[in-house]
Design an enzyme around this catalytic site. Sequence first.
Site, PDB file in Angstrom:
ATOM      1  N   SER A 672       0.787  -1.155   0.010  1.00 34.16           N
ATOM      2  CA  SER A 672      -0.227  -0.070   0.027  1.00 34.16           C
ATOM      3  C   SER A 672       0.864   1.098   0.139  1.00 34.16           C
ATOM      4  CB  SER A 672      -0.893  -0.233   1.351  1.00 34.16           C
ATOM      5  OG  SER A 672      -2.250   0.669   1.082  1.00 34.16           O
ATOM      6  N   ASP A 745      -8.940  -4.942  -6.319  1.00 37.23           N
ATOM      7  CA  ASP A 745      -8.538  -3.942  -5.130  1.00 37.23           C
ATOM      8  C   ASP A 745      -9.578  -2.843  -4.592  1.00 37.23           C
ATOM      9  OD1 ASP A 745      -7.319  -1.932  -3.262  1.00 37.23           O
ATOM     10  OD2 ASP A 745      -5.268  -2.229  -4.244  1.00 37.23           O
ATOM     11  N   HIS A 779      -7.368  -5.646  -1.713  1.00 33.96           N
ATOM     12  CA  HIS A 779      -6.301  -4.841  -1.228  1.00 33.96           C
ATOM     13  C   HIS A 779      -5.204  -5.806  -0.554  1.00 33.96           C
ATOM     14  CE1 HIS A 779      -3.945  -1.161  -0.757  1.00 33.96           C
ATOM     15  NE2 HIS A 779      -3.652  -1.399   0.391  1.00 33.96           N
TER      16      HIS A 779
END
Length: 815
Positions: A672, A745, A779
Amino acid sequence: MLLRAILLMVFSALQASEGVNVDSATDSSQRSGYQRPPKAITDILDAAPTPSLSISPTREYLLLIERSSYPPISDLAAPMLRLAGFRWNPKTNGPHMAPRSTGLLLQTMSTGEQRRIEVPAGANIGFQGWSPDGRLVAFTITTTDSIQLWYASVSDGKAQQVPGVAVNGAYGVPVQWLPDSSGLLIQTLIANRGPAPEKPLAPKGPNIEETSGGSGPVRTYQDLLQNPHDEDLFEYYATSQLAEFDVASGVIKPIGQPAMLSSVDVSPDGSYIIISRTRRPFSYLFPSSRFPKTVEVWDRTGKVVHVVAEQALEDRIPIEGVPVGPRSVAWRPTDPATLVWVEALDGGDPAKKVPHRDRILMLRAPFSDAATEVMKIEHRLSGLTWGEKDGLTFVRDYDRDRRWIRIFRINFDQPSVGNQLVWERSINDRYADPGAPMMRPLPNGRRVIWQNGSSIFLEGSGATPKGDRPFLDKYDLTTGATERLFVCNDSKYEAVVALLADDASQFILQHESPVDPPNYFLVNADGERTALTNFPDPMPQLRNIHKELVTYLRDDGVPLSFTLYLPPGYQKGTPLPTIMWAYPREFNDPATAGQISGSTNRFTTIGGISHLFLLTQGYAILDEATMPVVGPPEVANNTFIQQVVASASAAIDKAVEMGVTDRSRVGVGGHSYGAFMTANLLAHSDLFRTGVARSGAYNRTLTPFGFQNERRTFWEAPEIYMTMSPFAAANKITEPLLLIHGEADNNPGTFPIQSERLYQAIRGNGGSVRYVVLPHESHGYAARESVEHTLWEMVTWFDRHMSSEPTTVSPAPAE
């Protein structure tokens, strides 16, 4: 043979012109299908997860919740609707990913006797909670086409299904106990609702959006509605019939009319229900949390007795702002039926200069009078914590400019008496954290501060320069004096998780150490310990891993740290190939930036897609290497690049100085925002041989209304957005980079296109890059096949690029 040789030369030349390794056609990295990492890793993945634990309201029983680790990819491939920020399985009318608890085990705390709650084999269990009196446990079971409601008696462990009920698990609060434990409130599917709306073969017209002035910043939300058919689907699956199930009689009674119930909250005395109903018009720019809503109070028959607010579409909220009008509407837990809510006094805009930003109001049943203002708050309200008696209430506000939190004590029964500032600190100052109040359940099921005479009890992580040392304190409300009742020592990690005696003389303690797995103990007034659980070590092969806290300084004097992990069998003084794994964070001042978090005394386990699996392959890991970005919130990112490069350089220097790291073989990785950092470090430094970036965002112009803690928009600070974007410096990324991204995601800002475009940019500039897209993953990556493949990619990538002397990759000439 000559023709074959010529064809091979031509094929190799074509591959080279496309930026492909000419030797990779037979390389293991080009295999198709899901790959498996080395056996040392899969053996760890096979370990059964330790059960989680829930304590009954009466403190007589434990509920051990068994769970499975990784669903198969076929589960993720199940039908999915992505609507208004949600992901639903249309077959079950619930979350796309079903709960993965597999068993429930009741344990009597005094005797240790256990009995299993019998459920159908292979059930996917979702724990819904204890009844307030602690006699019953409610849970759901998700089947292939529905969500069932079950409950079990604590006395004998027998479970039974609530007949004729299909729970709507898609939206709102599907199940909750009534305050008197007599039954449950359930959001059910509407009987005979008919089939879901079918997608029209041809559109009825174009999709049109229009604005007529007025600023309305839009974050990069995912899974939004896109057309009228999506709107119809959202309403179909989100609509519930509220019902009451009576345990004694088995009667199910509908309450009110079907609606899109985003929130349902029964009053402490059970007489009223706060209902938040979502209504049209919907939005294609925002998730359902911003949709118009009506907040009202119903009686138990479904009759509307009071309307609290008619909330419009929240499409004009400033960055880091709040909506106008009543928000956070809830019940006061110690009153029969008193509404409490908050209203902004600054129009919801944090940039406005006003003496007070918020105010708290309350309104008692029967809700016929005007609301009473309890207090005005200087900064933004960040929370209320209710006491058990004497009107005790803690009010927290937050100053975003200073990143400063304050906690005031008020008497909610006599607000005119004024408030008392009890604690204040920087939100980043972990060393000054006084801890949080221990809570206890009331007979109505609500949780309040545990009060004993004039004292309350505070538990905290106990952050220190040596690491976390959890504590339990007794705090005198009259004098403000604090007495430490328990503190963890330097050789293990122990934390109080629940009180069992009114005076805190008995409590449940979680104990673990580098060699002892987490287990729970009952501690009595004499300090004697009785084991409540005896969970075994699920991963004994990790016990020879070395773990150590390391501190050092950045070149500007900012204190930094990392946790050093060394593989089993490490020979002291041997420099190893090393992976630095990090995640940048923002701070106002260097002092708090350098504070230590976590503890090296915790039991080491590895799971999921953790980079710590690389320890099994002989790598040293600099874990959670601190990457503080220090400065005033409005401009801290002006020096983001310089600060993360300086932090990375200092970490490597320290590891080399210790003799554990080979400077020529250091890789970097992150997930991330850590992936964003990784790409920037490769673009703006020569510290690393290679990098792994997972699920990141690399072009900040695609998040133009702010990202992470950046408050400025792209149009206010275009040079910062461009400078911080690795995409804009793709021609400088000459070290090999592995990009991994979930195909689905759903994290704001990290659309898969971020990795796709960075891959194309690096490739187009002649760099070495690999891009892996994981089907059906979000994610974070959940499926066993995806987890294994991600770990295989990481091991293969680091082995390929860090096992030999470095080679230089020249960028392509500019056009």
